[in-house]
Design an enzyme around this catalytic site. Structure first.
Site, PDB file in Angstrom:
ATOM      1  N   THR A 113       0.839  -1.198   0.000  1.00  0.00           N
ATOM      2  CA  THR A 113       0.000   0.000   0.000  1.00  0.00           C
ATOM      3  C   THR A 113       0.875   1.249   0.000  1.00  0.00           C
ATOM      4  O   THR A 113       1.674   1.445   0.913  1.00  0.00           O
ATOM      5  CB  THR A 113      -0.902   0.009   1.253  1.00  0.00           C
ATOM      6  OG1 THR A 113      -1.707  -1.177   1.249  1.00  0.00           O
ATOM      7  CG2 THR A 113      -1.780   1.245   1.279  1.00  0.00           C
ATOM      8  N   GLU A 114       0.724   2.084  -1.026  1.00  0.00           N
ATOM      9  CA  GLU A 114       1.488   3.333  -1.154  1.00  0.00           C
ATOM     10  C   GLU A 114       2.985   3.119  -0.934  1.00  0.00           C
ATOM     11  O   GLU A 114       3.684   3.977  -0.415  1.00  0.00           O
ATOM     12  CB  GLU A 114       0.949   4.396  -0.192  1.00  0.00           C
ATOM     13  CG  GLU A 114      -0.519   4.747  -0.386  1.00  0.00           C
ATOM     14  CD  GLU A 114      -0.835   5.330  -1.747  1.00  0.00           C
ATOM     15  OE1 GLU A 114       0.106   5.711  -2.472  1.00  0.00           O
ATOM     16  OE2 GLU A 114      -2.038   5.412  -2.100  1.00  0.00           O
TER      17      GLU A 114
END
Length: 474
Positions: free
Chosen positions: A145-146
């Site tokens: 995630t990110e």
């Protein structure tokens, strides 16, 4: 020859409806279906679909020499299946070209890697199983995630069998080093690291349509020349951009699609090869070890995780959510597990950010709430109802000893099954070996019995008989 890896990120959370305190215990449906439908349909029509068509055209016109990677969350896939199913077909077409690699990641674009290792492993498996079912690819390159990453996460990623991970080329981590190399993780030496080149990616995503930029306008040949002019030993350039950059943030009228279509031809002229991350790491060896003791990400200028954990509101929400992770894992309520998945999306905590820096404005730009406090209040109301439902499944009256016993039983099941399978296999192997030995014995020719003289006992009996006969004769 330099390799360029384009990564296109697609994520959409399930947005929460306005949920009041008085709804707690009365309304167990938390989502704004109208907003989800409107947003993903609009973004797909303006961005996802035309960009997919652009990529297909780039692949075709370059005789399959243009290649790239796509990172898409499970919640985005679910919404696309519901509201824009034709885009799933576009993704299948891209997968079928053999020129597009799908990355691994968390199903709901969650922060589980920072909060709960077991939940993180479960989410990654759920995501990759979905990618395999839809597109026939088993992801081999991991992108969190990110791009959240640190040394502890590296060990978790390596434990799942991944040999490559993508993370951010953060300046405060690299220092004088360049992101345009392959590195290896300090805590997992077999895990190769690919780092994003934020400067070159932002030249497109942030400055392509910025007339105040010194290099405006940006053309395909100028962009390719910048890449070609990098030092010869810097052999891989990783460019990560959100898919909705193309057509939404940069509308079609800016010429962004034409810019992309021109890149393969100019790249070929300069000896630049567009590749997938798996192909890149297969040909390149790590040049150095990279230790990242504290979590980094690809968000905000600080490139840390303060976008989601920077204030007490966010930390409190995360603490309460993940406090029930073990209890949720025990239940078999499908709706409860689905809500658990959706409530983990990092977007909910991003909306709670109170950062006052220049990049803090970007948080507000993406938030459907009037303020971070409104985002926190709404989320906590929803979470309160969710926790009531969890309590109904596994009440807090269950003491820790009993709960831990249940968890231990569940966790040991796989080990016990594996052990029993090994035992069965061993017994089967022994039986087969014995059967083969018996068969070999039966096939072997039988030897004739050796001739032997009378046994000692027979000789004695005969002598005794003769002596008896002589005595009778006398």
């Amino acid at each position: 020859m330099k390799s360029v890896c384009f990564y296109f990120k697609i994520h959409q959370p399930y947005r929460l409806k306005r949920y009041r305190f008085f709804d707690i215990g009365n309304d167990h449906y938390y989502y704004d279906d109208f907003a989800d439908d409107e947003i993903i349909t609009r973004v797909a029509q303006n961005s996802y679909i035309p960009m997919a068509d652009t990529l297909l055209e780039m692949i075709k016109n370059s005789n399959n020499e243009f290649k790239c990677a796509i990172s898409i969350s499970g919640t985005a896939i679910e919404q696309l299946q519901m509201y824009v199913p034709e885009y799933i077909d576009k993704l299948r077409q891209l997968a079928d070209t053999g020129c597009v690699e799908f990355l691994s990641g968390t199903y709901s674009h969650s922060l589980a890697s920072l909060e709960d290792p077991e939940e993180f492993l479960r989410e990654v498996k759920a995501h990759d199983d979905l990618i395999f079912r839809l597109f026939g690819q088993r992801p081999s390159v991991f992108a969190n995630t990110e791009l959240i990453y640190d040394d502890d996460i590296a060990m978790l990623v390596a434990s799942m069998g991944f040999k490559t991970a993508l993370t951010d080329g953060a300046k405060h981590i690299l220092g004088w080093k360049s992101p345009n190399y392959v590195y290896r993780a300090a805590t997992a030496p077999d895990l190769k690291l690919l780092l994003t080149n934020d400067k070159l990616a932002e030249d497109v995503s942030m400055n392509f349509n910025n007339p105040e930029w010194d290099e405006y306008p940006l053309t395909a040949d100028k962009y390719v020349n910048w890449i070609a002019s990098l030092p010869a030993e810097e052999q891989v350039v990783n460019l990560l951009m959100s898919m909705d950059t193309f057509g939404s943030f940069l509308p079609a009228g800016t010429g962004i699609f034409e810019f992309m279509k021109a890149l393969p031809a100019f790249g070929k002229e300069k000896g630049i090869r567009f590749t997938t991350p798996s192909e890149a790491v297969a040909k390149l060896k790590p040049v150095d070890e990279l230790s990242i003791p504290y979590p980094i990400s690809g968000i905000d200028e600080a490139r840390d995780v303060s976008a989601w954990k920077g204030n007490e509101l966010q930390r409190e929400a995360l603490r309460k959510l993940y406090a029930v992770a073990e209890r949720v894992s025990l239940c078999d309520d499908r709706r409860l597990k689905q809500d658990w998945e959706y409530l983990q999306s990092s977007d909910h905590f991003y909306y709670m950010s109170t950062k006052n820096m220049a990049d803090g404005a970007s948080h507000a730009a993406f938030s459907p709430y009037d303020s971070p406090f409104a985002a926190f209040t709404n989320y906590m109301n929803v979470l309160a109802d969710f926790l009531v439902r969890v309590e109904e499944q596994y009440p807090e009256s269950i003491d820790n000893e009993e709960l831990n016993s249940l968890l231990l039983t569940i966790r040991n099941q796989a080990a016990e099954i594996t052990s029993l399978k090994k035992e069965v296999t061993s017994l089967r192997t022994d039986m087969e070996n014995r059967e083969e030995a018996v068969a070999e014995t039966e096939k072997a020719p039988k030897k004739a019995p050796a001739k032997r003289g009378p046994k000692a006992g027979t000789k004695k009996a005969a002598a005794k008989k003769t002596k008896s006969a002589e005595d009778s004769a006398e």
